[in-house]
Motif scaffolding. Structure first.
Motif, mmCIF file in Angstrom:
data_model
loop_
_atom_site.group_PDB
_atom_site.id
_atom_site.type_symbol
_atom_site.label_atom_id
_atom_site.label_comp_id
_atom_site.label_asym_id
_atom_site.label_seq_id
_atom_site.Cartn_x
_atom_site.Cartn_y
_atom_site.Cartn_z
ATOM 1 N N ALA A 1 -6.066 -68.874 8.875
ATOM 2 C CA ALA A 1 -6.284 -68.077 7.643
ATOM 3 C C ALA A 1 -6.304 -68.784 6.453
ATOM 4 N N ALA A 2 -5.595 -69.948 6.559
ATOM 5 C CA ALA A 2 -5.586 -70.842 5.266
ATOM 6 C C ALA A 2 -6.437 -72.283 5.676
ATOM 7 N N CYS A 3 -6.588 -72.957 4.801
ATOM 8 C CA CYS A 3 -7.035 -74.454 5.413
ATOM 9 C C CYS A 3 -5.953 -75.106 5.807
ATOM 10 N N THR A 4 -6.356 -76.166 6.639
ATOM 11 C CA THR A 4 -5.447 -76.882 7.491
ATOM 12 C C THR A 4 -5.465 -78.292 7.282
ATOM 13 N N GLY A 5 -4.371 -78.955 7.568
ATOM 14 C CA GLY A 5 -4.461 -80.476 7.627
ATOM 15 C C GLY A 5 -3.119 -80.763 8.479
ATOM 16 N N THR A 6 -2.654 -82.238 8.338
ATOM 17 C CA THR A 6 -1.537 -82.530 9.279
ATOM 18 C C THR A 6 -0.459 -82.114 8.958
ATOM 19 N N GLY A 7 -0.225 -81.375 7.787
ATOM 20 C CA GLY A 7 1.193 -80.938 7.501
ATOM 21 C C GLY A 7 1.284 -80.687 5.918
ATOM 22 N N GLY A 8 2.322 -81.300 5.500
ATOM 23 C CA GLY A 8 2.449 -81.314 3.804
ATOM 24 C C GLY A 8 1.284 -80.967 3.179
ATOM 25 N N THR A 9 0.454 -81.920 2.898
ATOM 26 C CA THR A 9 -0.913 -81.468 2.001
ATOM 27 C C THR A 9 -1.897 -80.804 2.697
ATOM 28 N N ASP A 10 -2.463 -79.714 2.291
ATOM 29 C CA ASP A 10 -3.654 -79.073 3.003
ATOM 30 C C ASP A 10 -4.992 -79.835 2.623
ATOM 31 N N HIS A 11 -5.895 -79.523 3.509
ATOM 32 C CA HIS A 11 -7.321 -80.147 3.386
ATOM 33 C C HIS A 11 -8.439 -79.211 3.556
ATOM 34 N N PRO A 12 -9.471 -79.464 3.371
ATOM 35 C CA PRO A 12 -10.506 -78.351 3.406
ATOM 36 C C PRO A 12 -11.226 -78.225 4.875
ATOM 37 N N THR A 13 -10.737 -78.897 6.040
ATOM 38 C CA THR A 13 -11.405 -78.796 7.414
ATOM 39 C C THR A 13 -10.118 -78.874 8.146
ATOM 40 N N PRO A 14 -10.439 -78.339 9.338
ATOM 41 C CA PRO A 14 -9.265 -78.321 10.277
ATOM 42 C C PRO A 14 -8.927 -79.762 10.817
ATOM 43 N N SER A 15 -9.596 -80.696 10.526
ATOM 44 C CA SER A 15 -9.204 -81.985 10.928
ATOM 45 C C SER A 15 -8.523 -82.832 9.837
ATOM 46 N N ALA A 16 -7.572 -83.607 10.426
ATOM 47 C CA ALA A 16 -7.071 -84.494 9.322
ATOM 48 C C ALA A 16 -8.182 -85.501 8.762
ATOM 49 N N THR A 17 -8.120 -85.570 7.142
ATOM 50 C CA THR A 17 -8.769 -86.502 6.855
ATOM 51 C C THR A 17 -8.363 -87.980 7.095
ATOM 52 N N PRO A 18 -9.240 -89.034 7.137
ATOM 53 C CA PRO A 18 -8.606 -90.460 7.263
ATOM 54 C C PRO A 18 -7.456 -90.549 6.358
ATOM 55 N N THR A 19 -7.774 -90.271 5.206
ATOM 56 C CA THR A 19 -6.548 -90.633 4.080
ATOM 57 C C THR A 19 -5.251 -90.073 4.712
ATOM 58 N N ASP A 20 -5.260 -88.753 5.116
ATOM 59 C CA ASP A 20 -4.143 -88.114 5.757
ATOM 60 C C ASP A 20 -3.450 -88.672 6.915
ATOM 61 N N ALA A 21 -4.331 -89.039 7.730
ATOM 62 C CA ALA A 21 -4.130 -89.509 8.959
ATOM 63 C C ALA A 21 -3.384 -90.967 8.860
ATOM 64 N N GLY B 1 4.737 -76.156 -0.153
ATOM 65 C CA GLY B 1 3.501 -76.058 -0.817
ATOM 66 C C GLY B 1 2.422 -76.166 0.400
ATOM 67 N N SER B 2 2.721 -76.309 1.566
ATOM 68 C CA SER B 2 1.775 -76.498 2.648
ATOM 69 C C SER B 2 1.203 -75.207 3.168
ATOM 70 N N ALA B 3 0.057 -74.731 3.217
ATOM 71 C CA ALA B 3 -0.547 -73.453 3.506
ATOM 72 C C ALA B 3 -0.589 -73.750 5.110
ATOM 73 N N SER B 4 -1.054 -74.753 5.449
ATOM 74 C CA SER B 4 -1.133 -75.015 6.829
ATOM 75 C C SER B 4 -0.002 -74.874 7.803
ATOM 76 N N LEU B 5 1.064 -75.592 7.039
ATOM 77 C CA LEU B 5 2.358 -75.291 7.937
ATOM 78 C C LEU B 5 2.975 -73.865 7.863
ATOM 79 N N GLU B 6 2.801 -73.246 6.896
ATOM 80 C CA GLU B 6 3.213 -71.717 6.487
ATOM 81 C C GLU B 6 2.232 -70.777 7.549
#
Length: 663
Positions: free
Chosen positions: A9-29, A512-517
């Motif tokens: 329902a919200a954008c997703t990332g690896t946890g803490g900071t959210d990202h615009p795609t369902p996959s973790a960006t290289p920076t987040d990984a 502030g992590s919409a993905s974890l929420e």
């Protein structure tokens, strides 16, 4: 094998900071990998040899974990069937479900199967609900079996020309089909790119054989329709979304060429399926036999909450509660916290809920002291270098199993048992104390997000699997890491699982992590739905021999009215209530006052609550109405201190009951 896809329902990332795609960006990984590296490794992993293809993340806490870990492969239970590795091949069965006073059983039954000439197996792929097992003769790959929860099909695909010998004679029925029988059950056999004889099946490389159990009472025309849908299965995928007060789950199955045979759990519905009038027995009751490409079901959204609403309390109640908070707060000091990840987590949760009450009651001095106490403890747990200087109150990384292990380990958590139970308490405490305090979020976030990722990473990363413990078909979690059991994996405390996802969602909201929420809310809502349907108010009409009201220990191959730790009458109900977070009233009163009364009559037959979990049973009693809440409050006020659980305080016990007694 299809990877797990999460539609959020919200954008997703690896946890803490959210990202615009369902996959973790290289920076987040990279950031997550650096955070993991800073923790250091566990000195010696407990995992041992794994039957797992190179490059796969070890699948702990799965329904099929017993295929990977331990000295020998264990039977597994891709509902509605069982499947197991044999000396030289595999066997499958449709379990006969029986019931005794305390157990509903549907253990593994090797009714039919094939000898492949295999000498060993390994798990070569897995996804949302399916697993692929590679069969080898030495280093030579013979072929692959695929089984999946929610489908009664077994698919074997040959990697080379070969002959499969049946465990019982086959009766060819024409056009690459046959039947074979064993254990009183007839199975349909469907062969592609091969041939069938009485002795077995001849497959060309790339050819397949699909096994399907014949449902009881099936007519010849119904069997024909099911045989036509007995298509090879190669994998599955998961999608989730939230809309209109519902948390939606879609499990898509990759059948070759169209719709395959699917069996939704009783209570999940049959949306989008074409169903027969046939049923197969499962541990939760008769389940419909359908065809389709996906299972789709919803769970009512349970809003995460860790805050009791005290606004409706009378002045007298507030005075009583304030006095109790002062008394409980006075007993909190540095010695109040255990060093292990479970006991320490419960202690953190206890003091954090007390802090929340102090804030709500305007007890500033007590609130400040309690916050200081919890912060000092969490500063140790969330110190990235903590395990470099001590052996307790810290997290270390196991690079073999790809996960976080709290030090000291307890209840087998070094074997990845119960991580969501343990870490849910820690995340809940962090969310309660850091709420509105950005400095604490910044200080704790690096490690807290790793703790969250260990149990429920929204997507797979190099460091963690996706949704480690949660089973989207069963709609609940599995607690055993390595699952070394012939009855499959298991989970005892549905309530600690619900509380864990509540804590995950609240940490996501606070940090502030919409993905974890959003992930936590989906998990919370589904686990609560399963707890209502299968644990706290189960439909037991198909199991008249089972005489209890709560099913407290769920396995792949059975359901028990029992616990791992106690034979006391109060234990089965109590372990399904602990720790009663603020939102628990939204689901634990399943069945209403009548079911609450039946459960309590069984748990405390003499009406005495001075037993283990007596505090939670009183909180449960308060959901029966104003009179029951008033009686529960009186008993809670005089409950012996020794009975109150380590995750609870008398303050929270009284406050919880007071807030339920206003209706």
């Amino acid at each position: 094998m299809t990877s797990v896809a999460l539609l959020l329902a919200a954008c997703t990332g690896t946890g803490g900071t959210d990202h615009p795609t369902p996959s973790a960006t290289p920076t987040d990984a990279a950031a997550q990998a650096r955070a993991v590296a800073a923790l250091g490794d566990v000195a010696s992993s407990t995992v041992g040899t794994m039957r797992l293809a190179e490059g796969l993340t070890p699948p702990t806490n799965r329904w099929f974990s017993g295929l990977v870990f331990g000295d020998a492969p264990q039977p597994v239970f891709p509902t509605p069937i069982s499947w197991q590795v044999t000396d030289h091949g595999f066997a499958a069965g449709l379990p006969d479900v029986t019931a005794t006073e305390k157990t509903i059983a549907g253990g593994a039954v090797p009714q039919v199967g094939f000898d492949l000439g295999a000498t060993r197996t390994l798990v070569s792929a897995y996804d949302a609900v399916s697993v692929t097992v590679e069969h080898r003769d030495g280093d030579t790959v013979l072929g692959h079996s695929v089984v999946a929860e929610g489908s009664p099909l077994v698919t074997y695909t040959a990697d080379r020309d070969q002959t499969l010998t049946g465990t019982s004679p086959l009766d060819p029925t024409g056009d690459g089909t046959a039947t074979m029988s064993g254990g009183g059950r007839t199975w349909q056999v469907v062969v592609r790119d091969g041939s069938v004889a009485a002795s077995g099946v001849r497959l060309r490389s790339g050819g397949s054989v699909v096994l399907l159990p014949t449902p009881d009472g099936a007519s010849s025309s119904e069997v024909s329709r099911l045989v036509a849908a007995a298509r090879p299965l190669s994998g599955s995928s998961l999608e989730r979304s939230a809309s209109g007060g519902s948390q939606r789950t879609t499990l898509s199955y990759d059948f070759d060429g169209g719709a395959g045979v699917l069996v939704p759990q009783p209570g999940q519905g049959t949306r989008g399926l074409t169903c027969t009038d046939l049923r197969v027995a499962t541990l939760t009751g008769p389940a419909p036999v359908c065809t389709g490409t996906a299972l789709r079901f919803d769970a009512d959204t349970v809003e995460p909450s860790d805050r009791l609403d005290l606004s409706g309390l009378s002045d007298g109640q507030r005075d009583t509660l304030a006095a109790q908070v002062r008394q409980d707060a006075a007993g909190v000091d540095a010695s109040s916290y255990a060093a292990d990840s479970y006991g320490g987590g419960k202690d953190l949760y206890r003091v954090a809920t007390l802090y929340r009450l102090a804030v709500a009651l305007g007890l500033d001095d007590q609130a400040a002291a309690l916050k200081t106490s919890v912060v000092a403890e969490l500063d140790q747990w969330f110190d990235p270098a903590g395990c470099g200087g001590r052996t307790a109150r810290c997290f270390a990384y196991d690079p073999e199993v790809h996960g976080l292990v709290g030090q000291e380990a307890s209840f087998g958590s070094d074997e990845f048992n119960d991580h969501h139970f343990h870490y849910g308490y820690v995340l809940s405490a962090a969310a309660m104390v850091a709420d509105g305090d950005a400095s604490l979020v910044r200080k704790w976030r690096t490690v807290a997000d790793l703790v969250a990722a260990d149990i429920a990473s929204p997507t797979a990363t190099e460091s963690f699997p996706a949704l480690r413990v949660y089973d989207p078909y069963a709609q609940h979690s599995w607690a055993s890491g390595y699952s070394p059991f012939a009855d499959g994996n298991n989970q005892e405390s549905s309530s600690e699982a619900v509380s864990a996802w509540n804590g995950l969602a609240r940490w996501g909201a606070v940090s502030g992590s919409a993905s974890l929420e959003s992930t936590g809310t989906w998990l919370l809502s589904n686990e609560a739905a399963s707890a209502q349907r299968d644990v706290l108010d189960p439909d037991l009409s198909a199991f008249p021999g089972f005489t209890h009201r709560v099913v407290s220990l769920t396995w792949g191959g059975k359901r028990d009215h029992a616990t791992w730790f106690s034979a006391a009458a109060a234990a089965p109900a109590g372990i399904e209530l602990i720790p009663m977070p603020a939102m628990a009233a939204e689901y634990v009163d399943a069945g209403g006052r009548q079911q609450i009364g039946r459960v309590l009559d069984e748990a405390v037959p003499d009406g005495r609550y001075d037993v283990q979990f007596g505090d939670y049973l009183l909180m449960y009693r308060a959901l029966g109405g104003k009179a029951d809440a008033a009686a529960a409050l009186r008993d809670a006020e005089r409950l012996p201190d020794a009975v109150i659980d380590s995750a609870n305080t008398r303050s929270y016990l009284l406050a919880w009951i007071m807030t339920q007694g206003r209706a």
